[in-house]
Every structure is written in structure tokens, then in C-alpha cells.
Design an enzyme around this catalytic site. Structure first.
Site, PDB file in Angstrom:
ATOM      1  N   ALA A  42      -4.464 -10.653   2.420  1.00  0.00           N
ATOM      2  CA  ALA A  42      -5.864 -10.237   2.593  1.00  0.00           C
ATOM      3  C   ALA A  42      -6.392  -9.600   1.314  1.00  0.00           C
ATOM      4  CB  ALA A  42      -5.974  -9.271   3.766  1.00  0.00           C
ATOM      5  N   ASP A 242      -2.263  -7.575  -6.644  1.00  0.00           N
ATOM      6  CA  ASP A 242      -3.038  -8.539  -5.857  1.00  0.00           C
ATOM      7  C   ASP A 242      -4.336  -8.910  -6.575  1.00  0.00           C
ATOM      8  OD1 ASP A 242      -1.108  -8.468  -3.852  1.00  0.00           O
ATOM      9  OD2 ASP A 242      -2.024  -6.713  -2.925  1.00  0.00           O
ATOM     10  N   ASN A 266      -6.066  -9.222 -16.218  1.00  0.00           N
ATOM     11  CA  ASN A 266      -5.695  -7.859 -16.617  1.00  0.00           C
ATOM     12  C   ASN A 266      -6.879  -6.906 -16.477  1.00  0.00           C
ATOM     13  OD1 ASN A 266      -3.039  -8.192 -17.289  1.00  0.00           O
ATOM     14  ND2 ASN A 266      -3.363  -8.385 -19.491  1.00  0.00           N
TER      15      ASN A 266
HETATM   16  O1  RIB Z   1       0.284  -5.282  -2.766  1.00  0.00           O
HETATM   17  C1  RIB Z   1      -0.159  -4.138  -2.094  1.00  0.00           C
HETATM   18  C2  RIB Z   1      -0.028  -4.331  -0.621  1.00  0.00           C
HETATM   19  O2  RIB Z   1       1.339  -4.453  -0.300  1.00  0.00           O
HETATM   20  C3  RIB Z   1      -0.531  -3.185   0.199  1.00  0.00           C
HETATM   21  O3  RIB Z   1      -1.901  -3.289   0.503  1.00  0.00           O
HETATM   22  C4  RIB Z   1       0.356  -3.216   1.431  1.00  0.00           C
HETATM   23  O4  RIB Z   1      -0.291  -3.739   2.530  1.00  0.00           O
HETATM   24  C5  RIB Z   1       1.550  -4.070   1.021  1.00  0.00           C
HETATM   25  O5  RIB Z   1       1.628  -5.211   1.763  1.00  0.00           O
END
Ligand code: RIB
Length: 292
Positions: A42, A242, A266
């Protein structure tokens, strides 16, 4: 507008901030507790949508309070949720996060994310065939990642595999991926037979090893290159990886060069750490561009 499909986890992050991280058997007093949306899948979906991509998420939530909040959050961030399934068998995924001493520690309880099955992905096959890039991580079952890598290979859809959290992966999955983005620890798990330099040379312009505040390292076919990060005042590094992966996927899908894409990723990641919560600091497109 590029189209991205994210196949991965949805979670609620239960975050405690504390000045001290407890040792085993120790109790410490925390400063604050918050509940914020997270999950690597997500998070990457929302980061890509904020950067201007059309994003479809494939995932699974529990039929509970957190599940509803996760869905509302995806919708309000313009992520298409047609293929986010729900289950009454198990709770929504949760991540239990301690923010202390300038870093985080996380325990993930996968919950409904274990129901992100090959069958669920197959339901979305017609949509997957139309996207410019597929993004997958490892908070969902291994057999699903294998299936995703297989269909991406079969239908020639570029696959960005973010191999986090670390686990061993078959050589076929590694070969089927167009891009791999481990951190140093994940890289050692992926390639136990190689040194970092050997692994980089084996996968030029495909293997991007993230080195935290130092930047990202890759081999361009002639030499090893370190693309440095931007210096910022970090408040919370949760979700930086992420944001990096989502931004990299968007830039590569748009046709930017490897070097430009890594710089863009970055920059996006560095902005993401300036606010609290995995998604709190994820930047919009213009916020990244103005700061490039
Ligand atoms: O990469 C960060 C995420 O890793 C967090 O939001 C937590 O949910 C874990 O899954």
C-alpha cells in the site's frame, strides 16, 4: 500517465515513539502512540499515485476496522482498489513499530496479506497485461511472487521486485525481474554466493542496492556508481524504501535513464523521511521536481 500495478501488502502501522528501545526483558515508558496506514504494498501504491502514476493495487484486507481504514486511505490517494479483496477468516495485517534512538524496529503480522494468492492475481490478469510496470515486495506469499514473476516474464511486463523483508528467492524469479532493489542485508540473502561487487557486475542496470543515508549503488556496465542521497532532517525513516521503489518504478516506466531515475527516487525518498508515518511525508510530483 504511466500505469503501475502494485501487488503486495496492506497494513495498519501501530507506532510507539520512545527515547529508548527496550532490551529483552526490559520495560521502558514510551512518549506517544499512533495508528497510521502502512504495509509495503500500500505504501508503494500510494507513493506512485502521489507521483502521478495511475495505480492499481492487488492485495487483501480483513473485514474489520483497520481494513475499512486501509481501503478509505487507498481511495483517497487515488489508488484503484478493484482487486483489493477482503476476508472474514483473518484480521487485516498490522505492523508493530518502535521509533527510538533515530531508527525504527518493526514486527509485521501478515494477517490477510497471506491471502494474496496466485488466484487473486489471476483475476487481475487483463489489467496487469496493460500496465507499464509491476511492483512486488515480500510481505505476501512466496508462491504469489513466483506467479507474478512468471506472468510478467510471459507477457513481457517489466517487474520491479523489492525483495523486502529478506528471504531466499529462486533463480528464476531473479532472472524474470527487470529490476531488483535490495538493501545490503537483503542482497546478502539474495546472493549468498557473491560479494556485493560480484552481484552488481552480474546484473548491470538491474540490481540497485540501497545503502540508507549513503545512497544507491549499481553497475552501469562499465563501472560501479553510487548515486548519493539528499541530506535532510530525518523525522521518521519508515516508508523511505517504499517511496524510493515507487519513484524508481514511475521514472523508469516513463523512460527516464537509470541515473535520472535513481536521482528522482532518492529525492522522493529523502523528502518522505521529513514527516512522521510511512505515508506522511510521501511527496507529490511537484514537490520532488522542485527539489531535484
Ligand atoms: O516499509 C515500511 C512498512 O513496512 C511499514 O509501513 C510497515 O507496515 C511494514 O510493513
Amino acid at each position: 500517465m504511466v500505469k503501475i500495478c502494485v501487488i503486495g501488502s496492506c497494513a495498519m502501522d501501530l507506532v510507539v515513539t520512545s527515547t529508548k528501545r527496550p532490551h529483552a526483558g526490559e520495560t521502558v515508558l514510551g512518549d506517544n502512540f499512533s495508528t497510521v496506514p502502512g504495509g509495503k504494498g500500500a505504501n508503494q501504491a500510494i507513493a506512485a499515485a502521489r507521483l502521478g502514476a495511475h495505480v492499481t493495487m492487488i492485495g487483501c484486507i480483513g473485514e474489520d476496522f483497520y481494513g475499512k481504514a486501509i481501503i478509505d486511505n487507498l481511495i483517497s490517494n487515488n489508488v484503484t482498489i478493484t482487486f483489493v479483496d477482503s476476508t472474514s477468516d483473518v484480521s487485516s495485517g498490522t505492523a508493530h513499530i518502535i521509533l527510538a534512538e533515530g531508527d525504527n524496529s518493526i514486527i509485521v503480522v501478515k494477517g490477510a496479506n497471506d491471502k494474496v494468492s496466485p488466484a487473486l492475481v489471476e483475476k487481475a490478469l487483463d489489467t496487469i497485461k496493460t500496465v507499464d510496470m509491476v511492483l512486488v515486495q515480500q510481505e505476501i506469499p512466496e508462491e504469489t511472487v513466483c506467479y507474478v514473476s512468471d506472468i510478467c516474464h510471459r507477457f513481457k511486463i517489466p517487474l520491479l521486485l523489492n525483495p523486502a523483508p529478506a528471504r531466499t528467492i529462486s533463480k528464476t524469479v531473479i532472472e524474470n525481474a527487470a529490476y531488483l532493489t535490495p538493501n545490503e542485508h537483503e542482497c546478502a540473502v539474495l546472493f549468498p554466493e557473491y560479494t556485493t561487487t560480484e552481484a552488481l557486475r552480474k546484473y548491470p542496470n538491474k540490481l540497485f542496492i540501497t545503502e540508507g543515508s549513503k545512497g544507491v549503488r549499481y553497475y552501469d556496465g562499465e563501472q560501479e556508481v553510487l548515486v548519493p542521497t539528499y541530506k535532510v532532517n530525518a523525522i521518521d525513516t519508515t516508508g523511505a524504501g517504499d517511496t524510493f521503489n515507487a519513484a524508481l518504478a514511475v521514472a523508469l516506466a516513463e523512460g527516464s535513464s537509470t541515473q535520472q531515475s535513481l536521482k528522482f527516487a532518492n529525492r522522493a525518498a529523502s523528502l518522505s523521511v521529513t514527516k512522521f508515518g510511512a505515508q506522511g511525508g510521501m511527496p507529490t510530483r511537484s514537490e520532488v521536481e522542485v527539489n531535484l
